[in-house]
Design a protein around this motif. Structure first.
Motif, PDB file in Angstrom:
ATOM      1  N   UNK A 383      22.120  12.393 -10.548  1.00 35.59           N
ATOM      2  CA  UNK A 383      23.444  12.222 -11.162  1.00 35.59           C
ATOM      3  C   UNK A 383      23.879  10.761 -11.226  1.00 35.59           C
ATOM      4  N   UNK A 384      23.264   9.917 -10.426  1.00 40.03           N
ATOM      5  CA  UNK A 384      23.643   8.501 -10.393  1.00 40.03           C
ATOM      6  C   UNK A 384      22.932   7.773 -11.530  1.00 40.03           C
ATOM      7  N   UNK A 385      23.667   7.294 -12.535  1.00 41.02           N
ATOM      8  CA  UNK A 385      23.034   6.637 -13.697  1.00 41.02           C
ATOM      9  C   UNK A 385      22.152   5.457 -13.312  1.00 41.02           C
ATOM     10  N   UNK A 386      22.477   4.776 -12.216  1.00 40.77           N
ATOM     11  CA  UNK A 386      21.690   3.605 -11.814  1.00 40.77           C
ATOM     12  C   UNK A 386      20.330   3.994 -11.247  1.00 40.77           C
ATOM     13  N   UNK A 387      20.123   5.303 -10.967  1.00 41.60           N
ATOM     14  CA  UNK A 387      18.858   5.746 -10.380  1.00 41.60           C
ATOM     15  C   UNK A 387      18.070   6.669 -11.299  1.00 41.60           C
ATOM     16  N   UNK A 404      18.936   9.308 -21.139  1.00 44.54           N
ATOM     17  CA  UNK A 404      19.635   9.315 -19.853  1.00 44.54           C
ATOM     18  C   UNK A 404      20.692  10.419 -19.818  1.00 44.54           C
ATOM     19  N   UNK A 405      21.387  10.597 -20.940  1.00 48.07           N
ATOM     20  CA  UNK A 405      22.439  11.625 -21.002  1.00 48.07           C
ATOM     21  C   UNK A 405      21.851  13.012 -20.808  1.00 48.07           C
ATOM     22  N   UNK A 406      20.668  13.246 -21.382  1.00 48.55           N
ATOM     23  CA  UNK A 406      20.021  14.555 -21.234  1.00 48.55           C
ATOM     24  C   UNK A 406      19.605  14.807 -19.781  1.00 48.55           C
ATOM     25  N   UNK A 407      19.073  13.757 -19.141  1.00 46.93           N
ATOM     26  CA  UNK A 407      18.682  13.894 -17.738  1.00 46.93           C
ATOM     27  C   UNK A 407      19.902  14.226 -16.887  1.00 46.93           C
ATOM     28  N   UNK A 408      21.009  13.502 -17.106  1.00 46.27           N
ATOM     29  CA  UNK A 408      22.223  13.716 -16.311  1.00 46.27           C
ATOM     30  C   UNK A 408      22.792  15.109 -16.538  1.00 46.27           C
ATOM     31  N   UNK A 409      22.792  15.556 -17.784  1.00 48.60           N
ATOM     32  CA  UNK A 409      23.351  16.873 -18.088  1.00 48.60           C
ATOM     33  C   UNK A 409      22.484  17.987 -17.497  1.00 48.60           C
ATOM     34  N   UNK A 497      15.888  14.550  -2.816  1.00 51.55           N
ATOM     35  CA  UNK A 497      17.040  14.024  -3.560  1.00 51.55           C
ATOM     36  C   UNK A 497      17.932  15.167  -4.061  1.00 51.55           C
ATOM     37  N   UNK A 498      17.325  16.239  -4.530  1.00 55.30           N
ATOM     38  CA  UNK A 498      18.102  17.408  -4.965  1.00 55.30           C
ATOM     39  C   UNK A 498      18.918  17.973  -3.800  1.00 55.30           C
ATOM     40  N   UNK A 499      18.290  18.084  -2.630  1.00 63.82           N
ATOM     41  CA  UNK A 499      18.979  18.615  -1.453  1.00 63.82           C
ATOM     42  C   UNK A 499      20.120  17.698  -1.025  1.00 63.82           C
ATOM     43  N   UNK A 500      19.892  16.387  -1.097  1.00 63.22           N
ATOM     44  CA  UNK A 500      20.950  15.439  -0.720  1.00 63.22           C
ATOM     45  C   UNK A 500      22.159  15.578  -1.640  1.00 63.22           C
ATOM     46  N   UNK A 501      21.917  15.675  -2.928  1.00 64.28           N
ATOM     47  CA  UNK A 501      23.030  15.815  -3.885  1.00 64.28           C
ATOM     48  C   UNK A 501      23.752  17.144  -3.678  1.00 64.28           C
ATOM     49  N   UNK A 521      32.118   8.503  -4.858  1.00 67.72           N
ATOM     50  CA  UNK A 521      30.991   8.519  -5.794  1.00 67.72           C
ATOM     51  C   UNK A 521      31.456   9.170  -7.094  1.00 67.72           C
ATOM     52  N   UNK A 522      31.951   8.323  -7.982  1.00 67.43           N
ATOM     53  CA  UNK A 522      32.538   8.833  -9.231  1.00 67.43           C
ATOM     54  C   UNK A 522      31.514   9.567 -10.077  1.00 67.43           C
TER      55      UNK A 522
END
Length: 801
Positions: A383-387, A404-409, A497-501, A521-522
């Motif tokens: 979810x973090x665009x910088x990563x 990037x938008x597709x990955x985030x969505x 990373x999935x578990x952390x989020x 964390x906006x």
């Protein structure tokens, strides 16, 4: 009365390990051995030279153990795993660090001549002859020798050297438990400094013989004793030059040895009764010993003290009252609602321990399916665009990069699905939550609402519950499922990373979606609709959770007490003999259940169970030598059938951890059985003899000693009231000076009139009673036979190294 030792082990991480794979990396894991017995295997961390494990274990074992060794291995799928190096800590080293060994240790190379194990049974005598005295050495037998051959055994013989002469025993083929019963004599010269050296070797026809260990004696001490007999531990040959330290990397460890002499139950009754009285009186009581214990407990040992107190009161049926007292004490010193239960106070640490002891099965039921789904899907989530890493996706045979938008969505959609499933599972779990946990949360909810009754603090009672349930229990389990026994392996980087989020989202829900948690964390904003819905679900869940009356609590506890407690369950393979001969046998998979009454099996977890062994009939639970069936991780349960005849059942586990967990569980539930065996056969009776020691008598007592006191501590262990009382006593003894100083302050205040008459005097009386109880227990330990020096005949001989 018993003397017990326990090892607290934390394997933190490794660094600068050598590369063992073609890729320039390694797949490291650790094997922990106590006196060469493998007891723990960490998870493998893939493709790294700086692995992080963070795994914790507690091992209970006899106080006679010698060393604990940590082997760092590189896992290989197609060939034998490579040994990277090891760290060995002797019992003496650990005893020299009362607070535990903590830090980095260099790995050293593993030399076969130093990898010795086992013991040798010798009889040494000084005998008179017409021409002078002679030294007689009888080599009787050996046990648990290192297997040096591919068949999982050795071909041992013994070489005895003294004063320039060497004599050898015969060779016993294919055995790690040989019996020789051979005697040698040497001319003995009075005053000579020559030592007697007894070496065990593995005979090889083609290659050079393998060293199995040695014992070196100072013969001068024999002149006074004349005759000595006993089992002697084989020592390694440490004459070789080691490779430079640090070239194999390092291992960060935290290891603490604790020796305890546990007195009979009656000795602890005054201490237990005094502490229980304090808890029953609560904040209305004048004694206030619990606040004094918290005040004098340092931060570094607060978790241990909290766990010990919690288990003690849980055994006395006062866990809820103890926690309620701690809630009230913390509420009394908290003025800001947003800081409530945020520190590592005794209340917070005790509640953490309480949830692990009383709520772990509940946690598994709620979280297990969601965690399994995350591991199985292995989706890339960020979810973090910088990563964000842009990935290639396939579409009708053509590849195009994902935006990037597709990955985030896509990531937000995956996390919303996991979070929604978790919250739904939690909402349905009210009745599954243990009654004592619900009643404790009810007390917490009520106390917080009484302390912060205003409308602006409407969410504070809910946040108090979620601060423990979500922030200190569910979220840590989501981030590290291996440490909460939800998974056997650590998550890879993507799954982690999935578990952390997901854990962050659960924390936001637990914080009731406060502006402060959102501002951190906006980029978590895409989850806000699910988080807001989750807050409503969670509040509704908590409302139902704490809505439990005393009668319902008692009814649930009574219904639970009528059930036979389940100790352990899971799939195992049972040995079935199809006919005569070693090849006519196999292992069949069944589902086993161990309760406090019997070991039972069924075809599936939900099918009807059949009792295999009554618990009272178990005589030993031990490992089986790998060569016996050509399979690893096999254990044997030795028991008596209804006719009183000895029987043995062989069960295979899938890994070394599962093997030791089952052995540990079986040993714990049968520890008080009459007729427990002191020895056993690690092999099997095949044809006309035992495969381990070659004895032809099937009823032979055994060639190796049983290890009934080697167990692993688990969250569902039966409570040991005496041990917990002993551990609390040891802690109070350590802070006795601070308690005496407090007692002097109270006494001086009472005499000067600065402390009100009544409560102040009662506080002094309770503290005075505690100090008196500590003094009595100290005296009981001094006079305890367990603390007197052991009388071992072979210790009269001076061993030379």
């Amino acid at each position: 009365m018993a003397k017990r030792s326990s090892l607290s082990i934390r394997i933190v991480e490794g660094k600068n390990l050598p590369a063992k794979d073609i890729s320039g990396s390694s797949d490291p894991y650790c094997i922990v051995k106590v006196d060469n017995e493998p007891i723990i295997r960490t998870a493998t961390v893939w493709k790294t030279l700086c692995p992080f494990w963070g795994e914790e274990y507690q091992v209970h074992l006899p106080p006679t153990f010698h060393a604990v060794a940590f082997y760092v291995m590189d896992e290989d799928a197609l060939s034998r795993d490579d040994v990277i190096g090891k760290v060995c800590l002797t019992r003496d080293t650990l005893a020299a660090h009362p607070k535990g060994f903590s830090g980095w240790a260099h790995l050293t190379e593993v030399d076969p001549d130093e990898e010795v194990q086992g013991e040798i049974h010798l009889r040494l005598e000084v005998v008179a002859r017409p021409r002078g005295r002679r030294l007689r050495c009888s080599v009787l037998e050996a046990r648990d020798l290192a297997p040096k051959d591919r068949n999982g055994a050795s071909d041992p013989f013994v070489r005895v050297r003294y004063n320039g002469r060497t004599q050898e025993t015969s060779i016993v083929k294919k055995s790690c438990y040989p019996r020789w019963n051979e005697t040698f004599e040497f001319e003995l010269e009075e005053g000579t400094a020559e030592a007697l050296c007894v070496e065990a070797w593995d005979w090889d026809l083609v290659s050079r013989n393998d060293f199995l260990g040695k014992v070196v004696f100072n013969v001068q001490s024999l002149w006074a004793a004349q005759q000595e007999e006993g089992w002697f531990r084989l020592q390694p040959d440490q004459s070789k030059i080691r490779r430079g330290e640090g070239s194999l990397g390092s291992l960060q460890l935290e290891v603490r040895l604790r020796d305890e002499t546990v007195l009979p139950s009656g000795c602890y009754q005054p201490l237990v009764q005094l502490l229980c009285r304090e808890v029953k009186l609560g904040t209305q009581g004048p004694g206030q010993l619990i606040p004094l214990i918290e005040e004098t407990t340092s931060t570094e040992c607060r978790q241990d003290v909290a766990t010990n107190l919690l288990k003690l009161f849980l055994g006395q049926g006062l866990a809820k009252d103890f926690l309620d007292l701690l809630f009230q004490l913390e509420l009394g010193r908290t003025s800001e609602a947003n800081t409530l239960f945020r520190s590592n106070s005794l209340a917070s640490k005790s509640m953490e321990s309480f949830l692990k002891v009383a709520g772990m099965r509940y946690l598994h039921g709620v979280l297990g399916p969601i965690i399994d789904r995350v591991f199985e899907e292995k989706k890339y989530v960020e979810l973090d665009p910088s990563k964000v890493e842009v990935k290639d996706v396939g579409c009708s045979g053509l590849h195009r990069p994902q935006t990037e938008a597709e990955v985030l969505e896509q990531s937000a959609q995956t996390l919303r699905s996991h979070l929604g499933a978790l919250l739904s599972s939690l909402s349905r779990s009210v009745r599954a939550c243990p009654a004592v946990v619900r009643a404790t949360f009810r007390q917490l909810f009520r106390r917080v609402r009484e302390r912060f009754p205003s409308a602006q603090h409407e969410n504070v009672p809910f946040i108090a519950v979620t601060s423990f349930l979500c922030l200190r229990f569910f979220s840590p389990a989501i981030m590290a499922p291996k440490l909460f026994h939800l998974r056997e392996r650590h998550a890879d980087a993507r799954t982690s990373r999935t578990l952390l989020l997901l854990a962050k989202a659960v924390q936001n829900v637990g914080n009731m979606d406060t502006p402060a948690s959102r501002a951190k964390e906006a980029w978590m904003e895409p989850l806000q609709p699910t988080v807001r819905q989750g807050v409503a679900q969670l509040k509704d869940f908590i409302t139902k959770l704490v809505d439990i009356e005393e009668k319902e609590e008692l009814d649930l506890q009574r219904a639970l007490s009528l059930q036979v407690p389940l100790v352990k369950e899971g799939p195992l393979f049972i040995h079935r003999t199809k006919g005569k001969g070693p090849l006519m046998s196999s292992f069949k998979k069944l589902h086993f259940s161990l309760t406090t009454e019997a070991l039972s099996f069924a075809k599936t977890p939900n099918s009807k169970k059949s009792a295999l062994i009554k618990l009272a009939n178990i005589r030993a639970a031990e490992k089986v030598a790998e060569k016996s069936f050509g399979s690893s991780h096999v254990m044997q349960v030795i028991y008596e059938d209804d006719a009183g005849k000895p029987q043995t059942v062989y069960l295979q586990c899938k890994c070394v951890n599962e093997l030791n967990q089952w052995l540990s569980a079986l040993r714990k539930v049968s520890i008080s059985n009459p007729g427990l065996l002191g020895s056993y056969h690690p092999g099997i009776f095949r044809g006309d003899k035992w495969s381990c020691c070659h004895q032809k008598d099937k009823s032979d007592l055994g060639c190796d000693k049983t290890r009934s006191r080697v167990t692993l501590q688990e969250w569902n262990d039966p409570l040991d009231h005496d041990l917990e009382a002993q551990l609390i006593y040891q802690h109070l003894l350590g802070v006795e000076a601070a308690l005496r100083e407090k007692h002097r302050e109270l006494s001086a205040g009472t005499e000067a009139g600065s402390v009100p008459t009544g409560p102040g005097e009662a506080a002094e009386d309770a503290l005075a009673q505690l100090l008196r109880v500590l003094r009595d227990l100290q005296e009981a330990h001094r006079s305890s036979p367990a603390n007197s020096p052991p009388s071992e005949p072979n210790r009269l001989l001076a061993l030379q190294t």
